[in-house]
Design an enzyme around this catalytic site. Structure first.
Site, PDB file in Angstrom:
ATOM      1  N   GLU A 179      12.641  -8.236 -22.689  1.00 41.95           N
ATOM      2  CA  GLU A 179      13.147  -9.201 -23.664  1.00 41.95           C
ATOM      3  C   GLU A 179      14.381  -9.968 -23.176  1.00 41.95           C
ATOM      4  OE1 GLU A 179      13.558  -6.851 -27.206  1.00 41.95           O
ATOM      5  OE2 GLU A 179      11.409  -6.828 -27.563  1.00 41.95           O
ATOM      6  N   GLU A 213       4.554  -6.633 -27.590  1.00 44.40           N
ATOM      7  CA  GLU A 213       4.890  -5.459 -28.410  1.00 44.40           C
ATOM      8  C   GLU A 213       4.438  -5.695 -29.842  1.00 44.40           C
ATOM      9  OE1 GLU A 213       8.978  -4.358 -28.342  1.00 44.40           O
ATOM     10  OE2 GLU A 213       9.150  -4.416 -26.162  1.00 44.40           O
TER      11      GLU A 213
END
Length: 886
Positions: A486, A552
């Site tokens: 991320e 995710e």
């Protein structure tokens, strides 16, 4: 094994290989026993004597190597099991004790003969966390303190070995420089990310802090004997041009090979670098100058009609045995054995989905992946555990594992298992947005501007990346490198990795800058690029479009009562209670400590839980439906909305109570089997939005003459046929066939309904079998609550050693035998044997139907005949003896 017998065994091995030196001269063994340790805080005076074999360490504590300080303390009963109850809370944390408390000497006395002729002896350390000083027989091997968890170390110890054969290796291991305040944030206060190491050790939302921050000699230590020239870091690249089919004769593939060869002697060595595969050889005559380590490139090898490596669900992940050797005269000076998967990874941009798609051997692969943290939070890695965990992912019908960036570049043994089972790997480097400054976070010590520069030592980070790339780059399963979780690394690191290190050392795989980057999934919806997390209505996965390559997305995942008992004390076996008025659950302190994520109202339609056992059993129904619906919803929009999805997450390296298909002890729960069915390569499913019976063909072949059978069953087992029709479906496609929603809703309105979907081939073999249990008109499972007892009969037969065949038979005119959990258990204690691999589980058997379930287990680990335990929604738990096959 004592040192004398260990020496005799090693001497025998050395003499054996010396006598057949024409075929293999290398001897390598692991130093994984006879280690001793002591904290520096308990040593007084000069430490210089520690280095010499004569210094008495007999009273020192036995050490676990590979392992961490915490592992050693646990194995010596100095601390309680941090995975049980609240034990971890009461183990002293390094943030409070100071680093000296977990700074340890590790010492090993080992036998190693002095080299013969031009033989060279090397000491290899594959991982030390975090810094260390290394001594052999009183001589310091590393001129400067070694730093970095992810840097391998290799020392030529030929001249330092004692003529007596008795040697002492002493390693002083220091914890990470920045240990971090475990204040409850993701990565604690974030300062753990100043190191080039693990970030989860200061705590995350799925784990409590690891108290020693994984300090220790955590990876393998080996002693290796070679001839004058050694071979390291071989590089094998396979080029597979064109669009390939799984079956039939193949056009040639090209194999490119290079390796680093080292000549530490004072004279040049002439020899041959040779690569061998499938009976073919390529070689090159070279002269290696003294004191040099050149990289030697061989000519290309053309492999005719190759057997290709395919991801799980598409074809066999074929592996060739190959070797890279350096020969001097007619003797092998050194060699490296390699398992080669002949395949090529390609990526292209899908303009329909606005995301990247992955292809293998020219064929696009719809990614069905799982996020992986690490095998064990205390770094207790074993080949067997890696194999079991990856096999579970194979059994889920997944085809990719993403290794999350807050942990590590996974070990070669993990990659061996992924190669074997056909699991592609999306490998993050160790950076995470939570600790490295993507968001404003009041839990962090430093602001975003400072955290954005983490780690402190950029040069160390880059050396570590280069080293880890060399370590795993030959594995066919490795498909994607990722800059971080991320977030990208700092700009100077990113550019060096992207433009220099990877092109030079690999260059064959897709590099994505961070895990939810627009480069992989163009974010047109706003938000963070991943999620949602937690329980969702089944229809949401079909209705709401998320990110086209979602890195995710996930939900719940607690195990059943047998699983919970392994780490929750009896007094804490209190189920969460949900308040409809407050829309909130009240949860026991131990459940909270183990990161329970709420099922909340999801249990209520099955009836309020009476106790923890009932709660965990009903949670499995939710587990199964959640993950089946998730993967079906993504598969239904394959190539239209999506090119891939990665579930957050499929496993836990600690006894956490969220996001897992099996528990820490390798006991599967219903999540695994919901995925197993929902993720079949050829799958029939029910669209909860429009009631369309839909088939997804996630293979490369057109499937013809598929018999689609749709039936319903009421709570008494009465059958009603909806349709039975032959259908075809093209490769890698999704097709709706029969809309049935109106009739199904009408049938289910009173007390719910079972909906059975099956695909059969022309020989009536069942190719896909999918059973839904639908609620009544009020969203309750009122019919399930009053089902008649099951009439299921069970027979178990030992089909082969370690292989048990269980036959489940439900007579006609009986109710559905619903949601039966099979377990292989010890015949005396009735405790589950772990791990066991079930062909299917949480199985429902229709009236007049018979199902066969295969159980596979390690007969060497459990040599005595076990028994089978089974219980179901409408079947009381019973134990079945196992018959010997006649």
């Amino acid at each position: 094994m004592n040192l004398f017998h260990s020496f005799k065994l090693r001497l025998f091995i050395a003499l054996f290989f010396f006598t057949i030196g024409e075929s293999h001269a290398q001897v390598k063994y692991e130093l994984n026993s006879a280690w001793k340790c002591k904290p520096v805080s308990e040593l007084t005076g000069s430490n210089s004597k520690i280095f010499t074999p004569g210094y008495d360490i007999s009273q020192w504590m036995p050490a676990t190597v590979p392992g961490t300080v915490l592992t050693t303390l646990l194995n010596n009963h100095k601390i309680p099991d941090p995975f049980y109850g609240m034990n971890n809370k009461y183990i002293r944390d390094i943030y409070d004790t100071g680093r000296d408390y977990y700074t340890y000497w590790f010492v090993n006395d080992f036998e190693q003969h002095t080299p013969l002729g031009d033989e060279q002896v090397y000491l290899n350390l594959r991982g030390v966390n975090y810094s260390c000083e290394i001594y052999l027989n009183g001589k310091k091997l590393n001129r400067q303190t070694h730093y970095g968890m992810f840097l391998r170390q290799r020392y030529n110890i030929t001249a330092l070995l004692n003529k007596s054969g008795k040697n002492r290796l002493a390693v002083l291991v220091y914890p990470p420089d920045a240990v971090g305040n475990p204040n409850g944030g993701q990565g604690g206060d974030g300062t753990i990310a100043r190191n080039v190491g693990l970030q989860y050790t200061a705590g995350w939302d799925w784990i409590q802090p690891v108290r020693d921050r994984n300090t220790g000699i955590w990876d393998k230590v080996t002693i290796e004997t070679t001839g004058a020239v050694s071979v390291t870091d071989p590089h094998v690249v396979t080029v597979v041009p064109g669009i390939r089919q799984v079956n039939g004769k193949q056009q040639p593939a090209v194999i490119k090979v290079s390796a680093t060869v080292t000549n530490p002697t004072s004279k040049p060595v002439a020899g041959v670098l040779q690569f061998t595969i499938a009976g073919q050889k390529i070689l090159r005559n070279v002269v290696i100058k003294p004191g040099t380590s050149p990289e030697i490139q061989l000519n290309d090898l053309v492999l005719k009609d190759p057997k290709l490596w395919w991801p799980n669900g598409y074809g066999k992940p074929y592996l060739y045995n190959a070797s890279v050797q350096f020969l001097t005269g007619n003797k092998v000076s050194d060699q490296q054995e390699i398992r080669v998967g002949v395949r090529e990874i390609q990526t292209t941009w899908n303009t329909q989905t606005n995301s990247r798609q992955i292809a293998v051997n020219g064929q696009k692969i719809f990614i069905k992946g799982g996020n992986w943290i690490i095998s064990d939070a205390m770094l207790r890695f074993t080949d067997a555990r890696y194999d079991a965990e990856v096999r579970f992912h194979r059994d889920m019908n997944l085809n990719l594992i993403r290794v999350w960036g807050g942990a590590l570049v996974e070990r070669p043994e993990f990659y061996n298992a992924c190669d074997k089972y056909g699991l592609l790997v999306f490998q993050d480097f160790w950076i995470s947005g939570d600790a490295n400054g993507r968001w404003v976070d009041p839990m962090k010590k430093d602001d975003q501007w400072v955290r954005r520069k983490y780690p402190d030592d950029h040069a160390l980070y880059l050396r570590s990346v280069a080293d880890q790339v060399k370590m795993v780059r030959n594995h066919p399963s490795l498909a994607v490198w990722c800059g971080g979780n991320e977030i990208t690394p700092p700009e100077d690191i990113l550019l060096a990795v992207k433009d220099s290190i990877l092109p030079k050392l690999d260059g064959t795989r897709w590099f994505v800058e961070y895990s939810n980057s627009d480069e992989m999934s163009l974010n047109t919806l706003g938000g963070n690029g991943d999620g949602p997390y937690g329980i969702q209505p089944d229809s949401l996965f079909w209705k709401e479009r998320t990110f086209p390559f979602n890195s995710e997305i996930g939900s719940v995942g607690i195990g059943d009562y047998e699983s919970l008992k392994r780490f929750i004390p009896e007094q804490n076996m209190v189920p969460p209670t949900f308040s409809t008025e407050k829309n909130k659950s009240t949860t026991d302190s131990v459940w909270n400590y183990h990161k329970y994520i709420g099922y909340d109202a999801a249990i209520e339609p099955y009836g309020k839980a009476t106790d923890a056992k009932d709660f965990a059993a009903k949670a499995q129904l939710v587990n199964y439906n959640q993950y089946r619906a998730l993967i079906e919803g993504f598969s239904a929009h394959m190539w239209d909305w999506y090119t891939g999805v990665m579930i957050w997450k499929t496993q836990n390296p600690w006894t956490a109570m969220r996001g897992q298909m099996y528990d820490y002890y390798l006991d599967p729960n219903a999540c695994l089997y919901g995925l197993h069915h929902g993720s079949e390569p050829l799958h029939v499913m029910y669209n909860p939005l429009n009631g369309m019976v839909t088939i997804v063909n996630n293979t490369f072949e057109t499937r013809r003459d598929l018999m689609l059978v749709v039936k319903t069953y009421d709570m008494n087992g009465k059958e009603k046929q909806i349709t039975q029709v032959f259908e075809d479906i093209l490769p890698s496609s999704v097709k709706g066939f029969v809309p049935i929603k109106h009739g199904i809703d009408k049938q289910a309105k009173a007390e719910g309904l079972f909906l059975s979907l099956q695909l059969l081939d022309i020989k009536k073999n069942v190719l896909s079998d999918n059973l839904y249990w639908l609620p009544d008109g009020n969203g309750e499972y009122s019919g399930l609550k009053k089902m008649a007892p099951s009439k299921l009969s069970i027979e178990a037969v030992q089909a082969a050693p370690g292989n048990i065949m269980v036959t489940l038979t439900n007579p006609a005119n009986a109710p559905v035998a619903f949601f039966n959990r099979l377990s292989l258990v010890d015949g005396k204690s009735h405790e589950r044997l772990l791990p066991v691999f079930y062909g299917d589980n949480y199985v429902s058997v229709l009236p007049g139907e018979q199902k066969i379930i295969i159980m596979d287990y390690d007969v060497n680990k459990y040599p005595k005949t076990p028994v089978v335990s089974i219980s179901g929604w409408n079947l009381k738990e019973q134990t079945i003896g196992i018959n010997t096959q006649k």
